[in-house]
Design an enzyme around this catalytic site. Structure first.
Site, PDB file in Angstrom:
ATOM      1  N   TYR A 298      36.441  36.480  36.875  1.00 55.09           N
ATOM      2  CA  TYR A 298      36.446  37.939  37.062  1.00 55.09           C
ATOM      3  C   TYR A 298      37.249  38.319  38.300  1.00 55.09           C
ATOM      4  O   TYR A 298      38.186  39.113  38.226  1.00 55.09           O
ATOM      5  CB  TYR A 298      35.012  38.473  37.182  1.00 55.09           C
ATOM      6  CG  TYR A 298      34.947  39.880  37.762  1.00 55.09           C
ATOM      7  CD1 TYR A 298      35.463  40.970  37.048  1.00 55.09           C
ATOM      8  CD2 TYR A 298      34.405  40.123  39.026  1.00 55.09           C
ATOM      9  CE1 TYR A 298      35.433  42.255  37.587  1.00 55.09           C
ATOM     10  CE2 TYR A 298      34.363  41.403  39.562  1.00 55.09           C
ATOM     11  CZ  TYR A 298      34.882  42.460  38.838  1.00 55.09           C
ATOM     12  OH  TYR A 298      34.861  43.735  39.362  1.00 55.09           O
TER      13      TYR A 298
ATOM     14  N   THR B  59      37.756  45.522  43.636  1.00 51.98           N
ATOM     15  CA  THR B  59      36.452  45.040  44.110  1.00 51.98           C
ATOM     16  C   THR B  59      36.583  44.212  45.384  1.00 51.98           C
ATOM     17  O   THR B  59      37.641  43.622  45.641  1.00 51.98           O
ATOM     18  CB  THR B  59      35.812  44.180  42.994  1.00 51.98           C
ATOM     19  OG1 THR B  59      34.678  43.501  43.523  1.00 51.98           O
ATOM     20  CG2 THR B  59      36.774  43.118  42.465  1.00 51.98           C
ATOM     21  N   ASP B  60      35.481  44.101  46.122  1.00 51.29           N
ATOM     22  CA  ASP B  60      35.468  43.230  47.309  1.00 51.29           C
ATOM     23  C   ASP B  60      35.494  41.751  46.927  1.00 51.29           C
ATOM     24  O   ASP B  60      35.772  40.891  47.772  1.00 51.29           O
ATOM     25  CB  ASP B  60      34.247  43.539  48.192  1.00 51.29           C
ATOM     26  CG  ASP B  60      32.896  43.335  47.501  1.00 51.29           C
ATOM     27  OD1 ASP B  60      32.853  42.994  46.299  1.00 51.29           O
ATOM     28  OD2 ASP B  60      31.864  43.535  48.173  1.00 51.29           O
ATOM     29  N   GLU B  61      35.205  41.440  45.648  1.00 52.13           N
ATOM     30  CA  GLU B  61      35.097  40.029  45.258  1.00 52.13           C
ATOM     31  C   GLU B  61      36.434  39.301  45.340  1.00 52.13           C
ATOM     32  O   GLU B  61      36.463  38.070  45.358  1.00 52.13           O
ATOM     33  CB  GLU B  61      34.513  39.902  43.845  1.00 52.13           C
ATOM     34  CG  GLU B  61      33.152  40.540  43.750  1.00 52.13           C
ATOM     35  CD  GLU B  61      32.287  40.039  42.609  1.00 52.13           C
ATOM     36  OE1 GLU B  61      32.625  39.008  42.004  1.00 52.13           O
ATOM     37  OE2 GLU B  61      31.264  40.682  42.334  1.00 52.13           O
TER      38      GLU B  61
ATOM     39  N   LYS C 235      40.875  40.335  38.733  1.00 48.87           N
ATOM     40  CA  LYS C 235      41.013  41.567  39.527  1.00 48.87           C
ATOM     41  C   LYS C 235      42.044  41.357  40.641  1.00 48.87           C
ATOM     42  O   LYS C 235      42.847  42.238  40.932  1.00 48.87           O
ATOM     43  CB  LYS C 235      39.663  41.979  40.134  1.00 48.87           C
ATOM     44  CG  LYS C 235      38.622  42.449  39.138  1.00 48.87           C
ATOM     45  CD  LYS C 235      38.990  43.719  38.394  1.00 48.87           C
ATOM     46  CE  LYS C 235      38.987  44.945  39.266  1.00 48.87           C
ATOM     47  NZ  LYS C 235      39.189  46.189  38.457  1.00 48.87           N
TER      48      LYS C 235
END
Ligand code: NAD
Ligand code: TDX
Length: 359
Positions: free
Chosen positions: A169, A143-145, A173
């Site tokens: 989260y 993810t970009d997060e 990741k």
């Protein structure tokens, strides 16, 4: 290389189920490949739904296995039994708000689970190599997060942006991305990693912004916008993501990472207004008034302000571009939820039973 036999993890979830449909549908024609087997390993948590795969019930190429990616013996068994030559790893706990309420499952699935999967793949790939088979690929879906939060005029995240995860989260990741990287460098496992922005489309669990808001607009319920609604996300239609994942699996350079994004930055409040307009356009009888429905509520703790993705690399190197605009993808999505009220009702029923401990 042309015949792909793929272990998809998390293939009963939102992106995973769209990916399984894509692999067994358009992918063959679009990429000139055969997909002769998709083994779909999914724990069927609250986010996993058999009903998202119902149309594949009679397709002998698809096998749904209820199980955990942390079960190394099961993973090793499936890889060998079906002689698989790729893993597309999507299984995860994926909702930021849940990671704030109870982070442990995020660490167990996203970090420990990815480790177990990588390690099972390492052993299996070595065995295949010894038998002269070198066509294995492990696609790690992220993810970009992991890159943290941008200020209003910061440049978009690129593949070299330093990691700065802010929620349990995104931290879980980020950890899994580092593990994936280490397995390439230390063990020469052929891993490719992708980092994508916010997806939307069919089969998304209605806790995420788009499906939640669409349901509430249809039902005439209050729309809970966090903070002042000016947090920015980049939005990508899920089938465009699936196309990018397939390209990265087939053509990505081993050890490389690719950012995938929709070139579509929007404030949350703009997304919510667009959804109300789209529902009103499809169902003029509802005629929902934004001023009556939109409610600003307490902000998410640590809420990232802005995400933006620079996806030049995957465009230049793999020829990927998003095919849907926000307007076309969002309208398709609204129409899909209006046409599939039974899908939503079924998963809401299952979810309530799970919470009561009866399923
Ligand atoms: P989702 O929550 O809809 O689906 C996750 C699936 O994984 C579910 O079917 C669940 O049952 C399964 N699962 C959970 N724990 C498992 C375990 N231990 N073993 C096996 N299966 C398990 O998630 P999603 O939105 O489809 O996201 C899929 C992947 O894409 C995730 O890795 C996520 O981090 C990543 N991603 C999502 C987005 C997005 O906007 N949704 C954007 C970028 C990246
Ligand atoms: O009720 C809401 N009100 C609201 O204002 C919800 C559920 C969300 N929001 C805001 C928070 C975010 O700024 O909308 C934005 C989008 O929220 P989510 O749908 O929860 O997504 P986000 O937190 O951005 O993360 C998503 O994109 C990246 C996915 O859930 C992740 O799995 C993915 O990695």
């Amino acid at each position: 290389m042309a015949d792909r036999r793929i272990l998809v993890t998390g293939g009963a979830g939102f992106i995973g189920s769209n990916l399984v449909h894509y692999l067994l549908g358009k992918a063959e024609q679009e990429h000139g490949i055969t997909v002769s087997k998709v083994v779909n390993l999914d724990k069927l948590t609250y986010a996993g739904n058999r009903s998202s795969l119902a149309s594949l019930a009679d397709d002998p190429r698809h096998v749904l296995v209820e199980g955990d990616i942390q079960n190394s013996e099961l993973v090793a068994f499936l890889l060998r039994k079906y002689n698989l030559n790729a893993i597309m790893h999507l299984a995860a706990e994926s909702h930021v708000d849940r990671s704030i309420d109870s982070p442990e499952e995020f660490i167990m699935t996203n970090f420990v689970g990815t480790f177990k999967l990588l390690d099972a793949a390492r052993v299996y790939h070595k065995e295949r190599q010894a038998a002269g088979q070198s066509d294995f690929r492990f696609l790690h879906v992220s993810t970009d997060e992991v890159f943290g939060s941008l200020g209003p005029s910061d440049p978009a995240f690129s593949e070299t942006t330093p990691y700065a995860p802010n929620s349990p989260y995104s931290a879980s990741k980020a950890g899994s991305d580092h593990l994936a990287r280490s397995y390439v460098h230390t063990f020469h496992l052929p891993v490719v990693t992708t980092n994508c922005s916010n997806n939307y489309g069919p089969f998304q669990f209605p806790e995420k912004l788009m499906p939640l808001m669409i349901q509430k607009v249809i039902r005439g319920e209050k729309l809970p916008v966090y903070g002042d609604g000016s947090n920015v996300r980049d939005w990508l239609y899920v089938e465009d993501h699936c196309r990018g994942l397939t390209l990265a699996m087939l053509k990505g350079e081993i050890g490389e990472t690719y950012n995938i994004g929709g070139k579509c930055e929007m404030k949350n409040i703009e997304v919510v207004h667009a959804l109300i307009n789209a529902v009103n356009a499809e169902r003029p009888d509802l005629n929902r008034d934004p001023a009556e429905l939109i409610t600003f509520v307490k902000d998410r703790p640590g809420h990232d302000r802005r995400y933006a993705i620079d996806c030049t690399k995957i465009g230049r190197e793999l020829g990927w571009q998003p095919q849907e605009t926000f307007d076309s993808g969002m309208r398709k999505t609204v129409r899909w939820y209006l046409d599939h009220a039974n899908w939503i009702e079924e998963i809401e029923r299952k979810y309530q039973l799970q919470r009561l401990g009866q399923a």
